[in-house]
Scaffold this active site. Structure first.
Site, PDB file in Angstrom:
ATOM      1  CB  CYS C 159       6.324   6.427   5.058  1.00 33.70           C
ATOM      2  SG  CYS C 159       7.194   6.970   3.585  1.00 33.70           S
ATOM      3  CG  HIS C 292       3.631   1.009   4.793  1.00 39.19           C
ATOM      4  ND1 HIS C 292       3.252   2.299   5.128  1.00 39.19           N
ATOM      5  CD2 HIS C 292       4.745   1.144   4.029  1.00 39.19           C
ATOM      6  CE1 HIS C 292       4.116   3.170   4.601  1.00 39.19           C
ATOM      7  NE2 HIS C 292       5.030   2.490   3.920  1.00 39.19           N
ATOM      8  CG  HIS C 327       2.997   6.387   0.592  1.00 41.43           C
ATOM      9  ND1 HIS C 327       2.671   6.754   1.879  1.00 41.43           N
ATOM     10  CD2 HIS C 327       4.237   5.844   0.677  1.00 41.43           C
ATOM     11  CE1 HIS C 327       3.642   6.439   2.692  1.00 41.43           C
ATOM     12  NE2 HIS C 327       4.616   5.892   2.003  1.00 41.43           N
TER      13      HIS C 327
END
Lengths: 89, 355, 398
Positions: C159, C292, C327
């Site tokens: 990620c 995040h 995400h």
């Protein structure tokens, strides 16, 4: 219906296989030894998730919360007890 | 390159006995198959069982060669961990995918999914070393290892005291071989013998891992100096490649005649080998030429085996006769050029010199 | 003398818009893109929500003016976003050897492989989809589409991937090796990742609640975003309009566990610390943090701990825009870089949606409401991935 002892022995073999504990034999795992953290088998959170999959696959029991696994499934013995109590016949 | 970059440690895991530090093309394995798989016997004790239980073969190869390279350079602290892999953890990816298909998206193994991520090798190394430093994984086909190397060089340009662990790793599980065979990438088994000279299509697939410790500081254990690296994407013809090589050499302040050895990335696939073969027969005809993919097989990071070979040859001051492809006289190597290609799209030049 | 790094163009496609302007409009109007899964074929359509881009591959191909036959959804999203970035930056010649392209992805061609592998397992023929399976495929398709010939690479660090692409591009420009880099990433919704995250039990069946005490996990998303980074010399030479400066960056490894972050938030802390150090500014000068903030129990707690360690009692306004887009995995760093730059250039603090109660162990509260006319000079963006890979970027107003 399996005896508690048989269930424990089966579980040990399944854990060894599912969690790739390649160097271990069932007799190396004491039924009352802690599965998680130091001082026992040293399993971690990923193993906890694998155990959830194992229990559903082999015993038809669905556990929805992986945090429960660490609390209730302290050892092979408590795991076997939980399965005996909850297994679908 | 400024500052100078040195290879201070290395270890290679391949189908040959490269993990044994004393092996130097004495006994060469030639299984005569169209794929060359690594046997784990040589390095299975390099990682403790309780640590390796979740690791795929890919991760075990990467971790074992990385740790061994560090031991080789006798360093403990790293400034960066940089890995190149073309296919990532392919076995675990296909395992998870197969299970997902067969079990209709139910009861899937989280460990397999986690281990399938491309940066698993770099992550595992960091985990085992408790290394909080810079950690990158390059995944661009036949440039994966070169990109990792270029990054390492740029790190040293910022600070020559850095010790960088850089390596390449790729695997060929059975499920992958099935796919590339079906896609026509793999040499037919019948053509596997003498495959450099039979003008057929397909490669001998290989796997393994080569890791290096790079630093701007020369040490007693330095193997060689990494002088220059360049990648060329999809060159249109040999003319373009030749111009690039000429510029590469002039940027390195070397004449072609100073290159005592050229290691060529011939793969056995007639079509992809075309340009390198032509340049070998013409431009490089007066340079000693070696091959390497016939010993290690082809993979996106196969070039890392060539770099390992070159480093060891410079240190040992010797070129094994078995590797020579032409009749140019062997000399104690001073400047070795690795000229590689992967699937006729990813070309690279790496220059290694005595230090 | 190290070159300064400026952003001269950006492009994005996500579940909240097909380009920068549409994404911005959705942010300002607070219309998130997380909804029921409609395009991806999965048994979990009714179970999980996602930030899905509601176009088929065929429609995406038309938008990208490409032939969709051998182009994966990953490549198509990347082509659309990268083309917008290039056009925005008005690049005239992108095939020279001082221009580079750095892309990133985690799904790569698996979105296509997973549709075809089942048949292959039965028949053992038609395995040519292996050609589009790897990470480098979408990068080369995008590079070929844009006409970028040199300095092409792909990064995959879960990620944090596209944040790392931006870091790598910035370093190449700072060192003078390149004058211009198109950097970012692309990732798509796939059965593979949906099932993977489900097996980890970190998906929320409802809308994700970043930084909320009762958060249950993340929503997956898909998207692509790219920044055009140029050196100061290049910008001056061509008289380019600058969006912002890449002021600082940091990458560190948590070295704790494959998927979980350390209780101390070590990796996150070190990444932010390095970004602040390389920027030469004080933590107090940061005005907004695009966190995040995935909405998982673990990330939001440890990221919060790291924020407290860096900023003490003075944590600047922060929010997770994953409550808008889901995400987007490898693309997240670049998607959120675009949002950070939109925030910076428009004086906007983007709200953290679906928030009710702070995490009791932390007692930190994200921005709940949109703030207009904010005086923003520096924006920090975090991206933390599996394998302990933690990256932070700082964007500076120019």
């Amino acid at each position: 219906m399996e005896t508690q002892h048989q269930l424990e022995e089966n579980l040990k073999a399944q854990l060894i296989q599912q969690l790739n504990l390649a160097e271990m034999k069932p007799e190396d795992i004491k039924p009352e030894a802690p599965l998680f953290g130091d001082g026992g088998l040293g399993l971690d959170s990923i193993d906890a998730l694998e155990i959830i999959v194992l229990i559903e696959k082999n015993y038809g029991i669905k556990i929805l919360n992986s945090e429960k696994v660490k609390e209730i499934f302290y050892s092979v013995r408590t795991l076997a007890e939980y399965i005996s109590q909850n297994q679908k016949t | 390159m400024n500052p100078a970059v040195y290879i201070n440690g290395t270890r290679c895991i391949s189908v040959q006995d490269t993990f044994d530090r004393n092996w130097f093309f004495g006994e060469i394995r030639n299984p005569g198959k169209n794929f060359l798989q690594v046997s784990e016997d040589a390095f299975k004790n390099a990682i403790a069982a309780n640590l390796s239980r979740r690791m795929s073969k890919m991760v075990r190869m990467g971790v074992a060669s990385a740790m061994s390279a560090m031991n080789d350079a006798a360093i403990e602290k790293l400034s960066a961990i940089i890995v190149g892999t073309g296919n990532g953890c392919f076995e675990d990816s296909l395992k998870f995918l197969k299970s997902m298909i067969e079990n209709e998206e139910k009861l899937l193994s989280p460990a397999t999914f986690i281990q399938s991520t491309h940066n698993t090798v770099a992550a595992q190394i960091a985990l085992l070393l408790k290394c909080y430093a810079y950690n990158f994984t390059y995944v661009h086909r036949g440039f994966s290892f070169e990109n990792a190397l270029q990054d390492a060089v740029s790190q040293i340009a910022e600070d020559k005291n850095k010790n960088i662990l850089v390596g390449g790793v790729d695997e060929i599980p059975a499920a992958y071989l099935e796919l590339i065979d079906s896609a026509g990438w793999l040499k037919k088994q019948a053509d596997a013998e003498n495959y450099f000279s039979n003008d057929t299509g397909g490669v001998i697939a290989g796997e393994g891992s080569s890791f290096f410790i790079l630093s701007g500081i020369k040490s007693l254990s330095s193997y060689a100096q990494l002088k220059e690296i360049r990648t060329i994407y999809n060159p249109s013809d040999t003319g373009e490649l030749r111009l690039t090589i000429e510029k590469f050499l002039s940027d390195s302040q070397l004449q072609l005649s100073s290159i005592d050895t050229v290691i060529l990335g011939l793969s056995g696939d007639a079509q992809s080998d075309n340009k390198i073969k032509f340049l070998g027969e013409n431009y490089f005809k007066n340079n000693l030429q070696l091959s390497f993919k016939n010993y290690f097989g082809e993979s996106p990071i196969a070039v890392s085996f060539a770099l390992w070979m070159a480093a060891v040859m410079i240190r040992k001051k010797e070129i094994p006769e078995a590797l020579c492809m032409n009749n140019v006289r062997r000399k104690e190597p001073e400047n070795i050029l690795v000229f590689n290609q992967y699937r006729d799209k990813n070309y690279s030049l790496i220059l290694l010199s005595k230090c | 003398m190290p070159q300064k790094v400026f952003v001269t163009g950006m492009g994005i496609i996500s579940s909240i818009g097909n380009n920068c302007s549409q994404n911005f409009k959705s942010i300002v109007e607070i219309t998130p893109g997380i909804s029921d899964i409609e395009i991806l074929e999965t048994v979990y359509r009714k179970k999980f929500k996602a930030g899905e881009i509601k176009y088929s591959n065929k429609q995406l191909a038309e938008m990208a003016s490409g032939n969709s036959d051998n182009l994966t959804r990953t490549a198509l999203l990347g082509m659309i976003a990268a083309a917008e970035a290039m056009a925005h930056a008005q690049i005239k010649n992108f095939s020279d050897d001082k221009t580079g392209f750095i892309s990133s992805t985690t799904v790569a061609g698996m979105c296509r492989t997973e549709l075809l592998y089942g048949d292959f397992l039965q028949s053992k023929i038609n395995g040519s989809f292996i050609e589009t399976n790897d990470c480098g495929d979408s990068t080369e398709c995008i590079a070929d589409f844009l006409g970028i010939k040199n300095n092409i690479t792909t990064i995959s660090t879960a990620c944090s991937s596209s944040a790392n692409a931006i870091i790598h591009g910035s370093r190449l420009i700072k060192s003078g090796k390149l004058n211009r880099v198109v950097a970012g990433g692309t990732d798509v919704l796939s059965k593979f990742t949906l099932n993977g995250f489900h097996s980890l039990q970190i998906l929320d069946e409802d809308w994700c609640k970043p930084f909320d005490e009762n958060r249950k996990g993340l929503n997956l998303g898909e998207g692509a975003a790219y920044l055009v980074l140029e050196s100061e010399d290049q910008v001056l030479k061509e008289g380019k309009k600058i969006l912002c400066e890449i002021k600082g960056y940091g990458n560190a490894n948590d070295a704790y566990h494959q998927t979980a972050s350390s209780p101390e938030g070590t990796g996150a802390f070190l990444a932010m610390q390095e970004a602040i150090q390389t920027s030469g500014i004080n933590p107090g000068e940061i005005n907004y943090i695009n966190a995040h903030g995935t909405g998982t129990m673990n990330n939001d707690l440890t990221e919060g701990i790291a924020l407290k360690k860096i900023f003490g009692k003075n944590i600047p306004a922060f929010s997770s825009t994953k409550s808008f887009t889901g995400h987007t995995l490898a693309a997240a760093g670049a998607v959120e870089a675009v949002f950070s730059i939109l925030a910076l250039t428009n004086g906007l603090v983007i709200p953290n949606l679906n928030f009710s109660d702070p995490i009791s162990a932390l007692d930190i509260i994200p921005e709940k409401k949109m703030v207009h006319h904010a005086d923003l000079k520096y924006v920090l963006s975090n991206s933390f991935g599996f394998g302990g890979n933690c990256s932070s970027l700082i964007f500076g107003k120019v």
